[in-house]
Write a protein that holds these residues in place. Structure first.
Motif, PDB file in Angstrom:
ATOM      1  N   ILE A 192      -9.915  -3.466   0.258  1.00 36.97           N
ATOM      2  CA  ILE A 192      -8.980  -2.954  -0.694  1.00 36.97           C
ATOM      3  C   ILE A 192      -9.138  -3.741  -1.958  1.00 36.97           C
ATOM      4  O   ILE A 192      -8.427  -3.350  -3.098  1.00 36.97           O
ATOM      5  CB  ILE A 192      -7.842  -2.902  -0.190  1.00 36.97           C
ATOM      6  N   LEU A 229       0.927  -1.400  -0.234  1.00 35.67           N
ATOM      7  CA  LEU A 229      -0.114   0.048   0.085  1.00 35.67           C
ATOM      8  C   LEU A 229       0.854   1.269  -0.036  1.00 35.67           C
ATOM      9  O   LEU A 229       1.278   1.698   1.213  1.00 35.67           O
ATOM     10  CB  LEU A 229      -0.993   0.148   1.191  1.00 35.67           C
ATOM     11  N   CYS A 233      -0.496   5.370  -4.987  1.00 36.02           N
ATOM     12  CA  CYS A 233      -0.409   4.316  -5.966  1.00 36.02           C
ATOM     13  C   CYS A 233      -1.089   4.678  -7.241  1.00 36.02           C
ATOM     14  O   CYS A 233      -2.042   5.714  -7.533  1.00 36.02           O
ATOM     15  CB  CYS A 233      -1.562   3.399  -5.513  1.00 36.02           C
ATOM     16  N   ARG A 265      -9.228   5.655   4.237  1.00 33.29           N
ATOM     17  CA  ARG A 265      -8.935   4.182   4.863  1.00 33.29           C
ATOM     18  C   ARG A 265     -10.020   3.106   4.221  1.00 33.29           C
ATOM     19  O   ARG A 265     -10.841   2.853   5.121  1.00 33.29           O
ATOM     20  CB  ARG A 265      -9.095   4.213   6.248  1.00 33.29           C
ATOM     21  N   ARG A 314      -6.929   6.337  -4.739  1.00 34.48           N
ATOM     22  CA  ARG A 314      -5.899   7.487  -4.374  1.00 34.48           C
ATOM     23  C   ARG A 314      -5.363   7.951  -5.829  1.00 34.48           C
ATOM     24  O   ARG A 314      -4.098   8.436  -5.826  1.00 34.48           O
ATOM     25  CB  ARG A 314      -4.744   6.500  -3.932  1.00 34.48           C
ATOM     26  N   TYR A 319      -7.894  -0.070  -4.041  1.00 36.64           N
ATOM     27  CA  TYR A 319      -7.088   1.021  -3.593  1.00 36.64           C
ATOM     28  C   TYR A 319      -6.866   1.880  -4.346  1.00 36.64           C
ATOM     29  O   TYR A 319      -6.885   3.364  -4.051  1.00 36.64           O
ATOM     30  CB  TYR A 319      -6.198   0.532  -2.567  1.00 36.64           C
TER      31      TYR A 319
END
Length: 469
Positions: free
Chosen positions: A339, A12, A16, A335, A372, A368
């Motif tokens: 994911i 992570l 990303c 959060r 991001r 995820y």
């Protein structure tokens, strides 16, 4: 490409790339892994969405042992028309009208557990305490009250909360997919069977009450009431005597057995327990670190209650909490509890123009990176509720917000989860005061089915918890 052996590690990173290529690997046997499996991770937004939206090629699989814990005939493993037909009967359990019915039970749980939080701190002479396990118990209690109402005892709720981590541990990818005594899968199966026994007893009680004309107060009631109404229609139709004003239920449901009902409701707990516990844990930690955000949440909730902090909000009032709900949505982006979502490839899947995932492989939709993406979420590693309050993340990030999946298997309870977390946060902001005592690992992430702070036993410490009256 063949069955090349390469160790697969989950990473992570702080940033990303949202449009990175596929990651192709196999999970390699080592001391804890007894079986290799070919894995393809769709790590970009568009590829993840393609996996979610390709039921002709993939079906949900979780991990191999999940069939033994949840039941191979469980509706979550159904595919195609069978899944669609089953899901139709569940859609009505998460409408706005249904969510309104469940609110009193949720208020009741939070009232009781907020007192428990305060009492626990007092009993520890006001010193900080590890609270993650208490959050897991709170979420178990509110889930059980929402799903099976008062048909389950407080003792059974506590038992489910204490043992549920055994189910989570059993579903780790590295476990051997058979039940061997005294292994993680064995303990997980025992815990899952215990939950099913409790929920089966709840279903029997609910059937008695609904057939006697009781009003639904939980998801199990609402679903069984649909069955009761469907049976009444079929009986009337068979006799050719449909009473005036009687409306044909849509869809018409068959009578499910107590075990089938328990099995289905268990999947709701399975879908919500770790994920919502994760969200609640991070929510309290993040709010303690950002008192300015918490103050705005407190002010908004005080205003909608007209200064009465004890007022229990209805659904319309909860939905009017635009800043509180923006905080919740940003927390789920910042959060994300889930994911990645694993699927099994039913037939060769042309996931890109140059690569097809082989039949039998595990194809994982990674969510995820999409959450991001700096092009959609500027400064993506910063917690900023303004994205959803005054910004354009709601519209610009519509395709990126994959927290609840998309396609035919999207999460039925996505609206329920966000409203419930807003209720939890709003009431806590008014009725509790808490302080985070950070540790060196507080901000580091560990993955145990979902994302949690790295320190397992004490990711969040609170003190000075006093009711603010």
């Amino acid at each position: 490409m063949g069955q090349r052996r390469a160790q697969l590690r989950l990473c992570l990173p702080q940033v990303c790339p949202a449009r990175s290529p596929l990651l192709v690997a196999t999970v390699a046997p080592d001391a804890n892994v007894l079986l290799g499996r070919f894995v393809v991770i769709a790590s970009s937004r568009d590829l993840a969405r393609k996996v979610f939206n390709s039921p002709a090629y993939v079906k949900p699989c979780v991990v191999d042992v999940a069939h033994k814990l949840l039941g191979r005939d469980n509706w979550v493993f159904l595919d195609g028309k069978a899944h669609v037909d089953f899901r139709k009967g569940l859609n009505g359990l998460f409408t706005r009208q249904a969510l309104e019915i469940y609110l009193p039970g949720q208020h009741e749980v939070y009232t009781r557990y907020f007192k428990k939080l305060v009492d626990a701190t007092k009993e520890n002479d006001g010193k900080p305490l590890p609270y993650m396990n208490l959050f897991r118990e709170i979420i178990t209690a509110v889930s059980c009250r929402t799903f099976v109402g008062h048909y389950i005892s407080d003792e059974a709720v506590k038992k489910i909360s204490d043992d549920y981590y055994l189910i989570t541990a059993a579903l780790e990818l590295v476990n051997f997919p058979i039940i061997i005594p005294f292994t993680k899968t064995w303990y997980g199966k025992k815990a899952a069977d215990m939950v099913l026994v409790e929920f089966t007893k709840c279903a029997a009680k609910s059937k008695v009450r609904m057939n006697a004309g009781g009003e639904p107060t939980c998801i199990m009631d609402a679903w069984i009431m649909q069955m009761v109404e469907s049976k009444r229609w079929r009986d009337a139709e068979a006799k050719g005597e449909i009473p005036e004003g009687m409306v044909k239920p849509t869809p018409l449901l068959r009578d499910f057995t107590d075990y089938e009902i328990a099995q289905t409701v268990f999947t709701f707990l399975f879908a919500s327990q770790d994920a919502t516990s994760s969200a609640a844990t991070w929510l309290f930690q993040v709010m303690a670190q950002r008192p300015d955000v918490l103050d705005r949440v407190r002010d908004e909730n005080l205003k909608v209650r007209n200064g009465d902090i004890h007022k229990e909000l209805n659904l319309e009032q909860l939905e009017s909490l635009t800043y509180t709900r923006a905080v919740v949505k940003e927390l789920l982006r910042y959060r994300p509890p889930v994911i990645m979502v694993p699927y099994e490839v039913k037939k060769e899947f042309p996931v890109t123009e140059t690569y097809s995932v082989p039949k039998g492989a595990m194809c994982v939709a990674g969510v995820y990176p999409a959450l991001r993406d700096p092009e959609v979420y500027p400064n993506p590693n910063v917690f900023d509720p303004e994205r959803y309050y005054s910004g354009d993340a709601e519209t610009r990030g519509a395709k990126n917000f994959l927290v609840f999946g998309t396609g035919p298997h999207y999460c039925l309870g996505q609206h329920y989860v966000q409203v419930n977390l807003a209720l939890l946060l709003g009431r806590a902001a008014l009725e509790l005061d808490w302080k985070h005592h950070p540790t060196p690992l507080s901000e580091q992430i560990k993955v145990f089915a979902t994302l949690f702070p790295m320190v397992c036993d004490a990711p969040l410490r609170l003190d000075g918890s006093e009711m603010v009256y």
